[in-house]
Structure formats: C-alpha cells, structure tokens
Write an enzyme that holds these catalytic residues in place. Structure first.
Site, PDB file in Angstrom:
ATOM      1  N   GLU A   1       0.852  -1.188   0.000  1.00 44.46           N
ATOM      2  CA  GLU A   1       0.000   0.000   0.000  1.00 44.46           C
ATOM      3  C   GLU A   1       0.887   1.237   0.000  1.00 44.46           C
ATOM      4  O   GLU A   1       1.850   1.285   0.744  1.00 44.46           O
ATOM      5  CB  GLU A   1      -0.929   0.008   1.224  1.00 44.46           C
TER       6      GLU A   1
ATOM      7  N   HIS B   1      -7.797   1.584   1.232  1.00 44.52           N
ATOM      8  CA  HIS B   1      -7.762   1.382   2.685  1.00 44.52           C
ATOM      9  C   HIS B   1      -8.616   2.442   3.379  1.00 44.52           C
ATOM     10  O   HIS B   1      -8.165   3.183   4.244  1.00 44.52           O
ATOM     11  CB  HIS B   1      -6.319   1.412   3.203  1.00 44.52           C
TER      12      HIS B   1
HETATM   13  C1  8YV Z   1      -6.546   2.672   9.240  1.00 45.09           C
HETATM   14  C2  8YV Z   1      -7.076   0.392  10.043  1.00 45.09           C
HETATM   15  O1  8YV Z   1      -5.576   2.065   8.481  1.00 45.09           O
HETATM   16  O2  8YV Z   1      -7.689   0.726  12.271  1.00 45.09           O
HETATM   17  C3  8YV Z   1      -7.050   0.022  11.485  1.00 45.09           C
HETATM   18  O3  8YV Z   1      -6.396  -1.004  11.796  1.00 45.09           O
HETATM   19  O4  8YV Z   1      -6.621  -0.345   9.232  1.00 45.09           O
HETATM   20  C4  8YV Z   1      -7.667   1.703   9.580  1.00 45.09           C
HETATM   21  O5  8YV Z   1      -8.519   2.209  10.508  1.00 45.09           O
HETATM   22  C5  8YV Z   1      -5.816   3.136  10.428  1.00 45.09           C
HETATM   23  O6  8YV Z   1      -6.727   3.566  11.338  1.00 45.09           O
HETATM   24  C6  8YV Z   1      -4.833   4.262  10.006  1.00 45.09           C
HETATM   25  O7  8YV Z   1      -5.238   5.468  10.430  1.00 45.09           O
END
Ligand code: 8YV
Length: 329
Positions: free
Chosen positions: A265, A284
């Site tokens: 990513e 994402h």
């Molecule tokens: C976002 C996530 O990538 O909470 C997680 O594990 O994958 C998503 O909410 C993350 O919050 C980055 O800000």
C-alpha cells in the site's frame, strides 16, 4: 512536561488539548524528510501517536525515554509487541469507535462488487450507455445470499448484523472458537474455514494480521470457493495471496473481489489487479470517515495522556508492559 511526538495530523481541538499537557512535536508526513525529523525527535520522546508506520526495534532503540505508543488504529500489526513489552512501553489502540464504519465499508464493497457499481459507473461516464442495458450489465443479488465471515470480532459481528437484519442473508462464520451469542443473535452457523469457503456466496475477511493469518487465503483456499462467489477483504492485504487471487479472477474461478487492503500500500498504479473489471479496489478506507477518524484520534489522545500520567489507558494492548514499567521505574 512530557514530550509527545505525533506522526499523524490531529484536529486543532485535539492539538490544543495536547499542548496544554505536553510538549508536542508534529511530523506532518512520513516522507524521507518526515522520517528523518521523526528519528531526530525520538531521543527525547516520552510518547508517540500515529498510524500506518512500522515501529520496529531499529527505530524505537532511538527512543530511550519512550513510555507509550498510541496507535490511531485497531490493527496492531505495525508494532513489535514483544519488544514494546520487554521495554515496558505501553501500546494502545482504538477499537470500538471504528467498528460500524469499517463494517459499512465491508458492505459497500459487497454491494459494489456484486452489482458492478464502479465498473458500470465508469461505463456510463465513458458515454457507453447508448441504449437500455441488457445481460451484459447484469450483476448478482446480495439479499438472501450466504455471507461467510472469516474472523468474528467486533467488525465481523457488525457485518453479521448488517447481513442478517438488513439483507436477509444466512450467516456463516469461522473464528478461533464458536461464539454461541453470535449464533443466537444472527442465526449464524460456525464452519471450518474450508466449509465456509465452499458454502458462501460472499466470503468477507475481518481477521487481524498475525503469523497465523498471513497467507490464510491462498490458491488452495480460493479453489474451494465457487465460480459465482465473491471475496471481500477489509482486514489486511497480507491475509490473501494476491498472486493466487489474480490468477483465480483472471481464470473466472471467482465472480469478483472487493479489496480495501493490499500486500503493498499504496497499490502500485501498474498492478495487474487494476486491469480486472471484476475487481473493486479502494484505498484502505475502512475507517476513513470524518466522524470516525476524529473519534479514533480522540481515543488515541485519551489513551496517550492517561499512559503518560501513570494511569492505565482504556485500550491497553499489552498489559504486561505495566509490570515491566513499574519494576524498571
Ligand atoms: C486505518 C485500520 O488504516 O484501524 C485500522 O487497523 O486499518 C484503519 O482504521 C488506520 O486507522 C490508520 O489510520
């Protein structure tokens, strides 16, 4: 005052709150320059707050005074839990506040993939809609189809609720162990992973990324899915063997896939996945709404300030670190 280093932007309200209680250094981006600034700030840091950055020993060895890391995420695969605990560094995350939004993203992908929304929206925008549509534009039904959920945690249960009450979908699930309360609430049936893959019209992945789930869905597992079934991934990209998925989609062994997460990513623009009409790819966006990301950031600030004040944070991932911190003072 304690020194806090932020590597994720926060709202003005949260910045004001933090600055009233700590010295705050902001790293605005994770570019090479941003990472260099982060390394320069680590030697005096007591607290870190951010997300989407692998915090390994190589980096955290630069932070001898670090007491707590507050992740703006529910996923904790970016952190070396054993290392943090050995050093007595508290790790916190932000569960609960993002559950419903992430489950909404899962259903957005189910609907978009089954009804070919992104493909046909692009078709209209390209001026291709010149007469009444026909079978070439037909998609697949969602209501009444079987939803198979791999991983029955908070997000998995929110998906089950949507499927059962919202779309009249029979619910199957696979997790570490059966969950009678989930079966009772949503008439859900526990299945082995193999049986779930064979019986589900939609297979939705909501497991955390761990050594046990990395590569969980590979060529063998995909071969168990039916040609008219659809794979949805809102967990982590590495849970799926992307090369095997590409081959299955190209060979028509799956109807489609809706992916919000990827092995790499951002997903490279030249990824062969993006050449597939039967693949919906989102960047994402699981928890990415204004409301939820502010709630996550607020939760992360609460966690960090509690940890630095010597109080147990609400969302402590590694409680064993408390004992280490108390014994090493
Ligand atoms: C976002 C996530 O990538 O909470 C997680 O594990 O994958 C998503 O909410 C993350 O919050 C980055 O800000």
């Amino acid at each position: 005052m304690k020194n806090i280093v932020l590597y994720k932007k926060l709202s003005a309200e949260l910045m004001t709150r933090l600055r009233q209680q700590a010295q705050v250094t902001c790293i605005d981006d994770l570019s090479a320059d941003g990472l260099a600034r982060l390394r320069d700030a680590l030697p005096t840091a007591h607290g870190l707050l951010g997300a989407s950055l692998r915090l390994d020993a190589g980096l955290l060895d630069l932070a001898p005074q670090l007491e707590a890391v507050s992740s703006v995420s529910v996923g904790i695969d970016n952190y070396d839990l054993d290392y943090l605990t050995r050093r007595g560094i508290l790790l916190t995350n932000t569960p609960d506040v993002l559950t419903e939004t992430t489950a909404d993203t899962g259903f957005a992908l189910i609907l978009a993939t089954a009804r070919r929304v992104t493909e046909l929206a692009a078709w209209v925008r390209a001026g291709q809609w010149r007469k009444s549509i026909g079978p070439a534009q037909f998609g697949s039904d969602v209501h009444g189809k079987t939803l198979g959920i791999v991983g029955m945690g908070r997000i998995g249960e929110a998906l089950a609720r949507r499927g059962h009450f919202g779309f009249g979908m029979p619910i199957l699930y696979h997790s570490h162990s059966p969950k009678p309360e989930v079966e009772q609430r949503y008439a859900a049936g526990y299945r082995s992973l193999e049986a779930l893959l064979e019986e589900s019209d939609f297979v939705c992945l909501t497991v955390p990324l761990t050594a046990a789930t990395e590569g969980l869905i590979g060529a063998r597992e995909l071969a168990r899915m039916r040609p008219e079934s659809i794979l949805i991934n809102i967990s982590r990209g590495k849970v799926v063997d992307e090369t095997a998925l590409l081959e299955a989609l190209q060979a028509g062994r799956l109807r489609g896939a809706g992916l919000d997460v990827f092995e790499r990513e951002p997903l490279p623009a030249d990824s062969p996945l993006l050449r597939l009409d039967n693949l919906v790819a989102t960047p994402h966006i699981g928890s990415a709404t204004h409301e939820t990301r502010e709630a996550m950031a607020r939760c992360a600030v609460d966690n960090l300030l509690a940890a630095l004040a010597g109080r147990r944070p609400a969302n402590l991932v590694n409680p064993a670190a408390l004992e280490v911190a108390q014994t090493t003072g």
